[in-house]
Design a protein around this motif. Structure first.
Motif: not given
Ligand SMILES: *Cc1c(COP(=O)(O)O)cnc(C)c1O
Ligand SMILES: [Zn+2]
Length: 359
Positions: A138, A277, A307, A304, A242-243
């Motif tokens: 990351s 996104s 995800p 992401v 995000g994920d």
């Protein structure tokens, strides 16, 4: 397996497993898509996790020992994330005609992000398993929080960063004493290399989305909201996605506090993605499997394309009776108004936002 844990449930095929997991334990039938959810024995938790007991415990996420996938804590673990303040935002509430708006300031963690909650569990787990090193791939808040949490207990950390990683972010990692491996490739290349190195050298892998324990750290934000606002729970909790790990953890914590009798009700979740996104929002709205999408937003922490934890995220928002919304970059920059307007459209009365996008 720990006494207060019953086992694990696969989010894809619903199979239940027991026994100890590998680092990135996933369902043997579903592979990488079969992310596991930790199942607790709530009958065992209930007698000891009481308001009276909590009033004596540390003001950090370690207060929820019975609901964490770690051994009973001996001594104080390194970092003490959690118990972040809830701040009233009366002007925002008034402006939009809401009963009240509270902001949960996750920027107060040891390295100033929500990721500190997950990294603390990761480092604790690595110590429990007797690992000598912990790693992740990351450049963002996860890396910084891991470097900080590892430094706090004197555990070496290796962070794999993609070629394009910004220098200031690498500097943060070096300040905490982490070993930084710059991979001459993309984030995906760095991720693969990290995975391979962990397998080869026996390092603990903090790559979050598939590791079921780390979501349990993120869950503590929901536990705190349930503990503190239990008698006056918000109608909605808004959070960026995000994920998908954060939103899934948040919901799990809120749900557990209702199950354990701390909270009168479960809020609905307003899950927020950037318009550039938003593959999880798309999967949610279409009620279909996720299709990886493009990444075109300045909100880098939630950009992401593929995800990994989308199933848990979709299930959480659905179980809460909540909704997904998409926010344009210009509105992210301008004001949080778009979010609040969307909330009004949904007829909600109050929100807690867990983390304002940190740029
Ligand atoms: C990681 C992160 C998120 C999203 O969390 P996910 O688990 O990836 O959905 C949102 N905001 C910030 C600031 C983050 O660092
Ligand atoms: Zn499965």
């Amino acid at each position: 397996m720990l006494e207060h844990i019953l086992g694990y449930r696969c989010v894809r095929c619903d199979a239940q497993l027991s026994g100890d997991l590998d680092d990135c334990g996933t369902c043997p039938d579903c592979g990488i898509d079969g992310i596991l959810d930790v199942l607790y024995d709530y009958d065992r938790v209930r007698p000891t996790l009481t308001p009276e007991a909590l009033s004596q415990r540390p003001r950090s996420l370690w207060r929820y020992e019975e609901l964490l996938p770690v051994r009973a804590l001996t001594g104080r673990p390194g970092t003490q994330p959690g118990m972040t303040p809830l701040i009233a935002a009366p002007r925002l509430a008034k402006h939009y005609g809401l009963r009240s708006v509270l902001l949960k300031d996750e920027g107060r963690g040891p390295t100033a992000s929500f990721k500190d909650r997950a990294s603390a569990i990761g480092v604790q787990k690595a110590q429990e398993l007797g690992r000598e090193r912990i790693a992740c791939a990351s450049t963002g808040n996860a890396a910084t929080s891991l470097a900080g949490a590892a430094a706090a207990v004197g555990m070496p950390a290796t962070i794999f960063v993609p070629k394009r990683a910004p220098v200031p972010k690498i500097a943060q990692l070096l300040v905490f004493g982490a070993t930084v491996v710059k991979v001459l490739g993309s984030y995906d290349d760095a991720y693969e290399l990290c995975q391979a190195a962990c397998e080869r050298f026996g390092w603990y892998n903090r790559n979050c989305a598939v590791n079921p324990y780390l979501v349990e750290g993120k869950k503590t934000c929901g536990l705190e909201i349930g503990e503190i606002l239990g008698q006056d729970m918000p109608d909605w909790v808004a959070i960026s996605v995000g994920d998908g790990c954060t939103v899934a953890g948040l919901w799990k914590g809120l749900d557990e506090m209702a199950q354990l009798g701390f909270a009168q009700k479960r809020p609905r979740i307003l899950a927020v993605q950037a318009e550039g996104s938003c593959p999880i929002a798309d999967a949610f709205d279409a009620n279909k499997d996720l299709v990886p999408g493009g990444v075109d937003t300045l909100a880098d922490s939630i950009a992401v394309s593929h995800p990994r934890n989308w199933r848990k995220a979709v299930a959480a928002v659905r179980a809460s009776g909540g909704a997904f919304i998409r926010v344009r970059d210009e509105d992210i920059l301008k004001r949080p108004g778009e979010v609040v307007q969307a909330l009004e459209g949904l007829g909600c009365l109050g929100i807690v936002t867990a983390e304002v996008l940190k740029q």
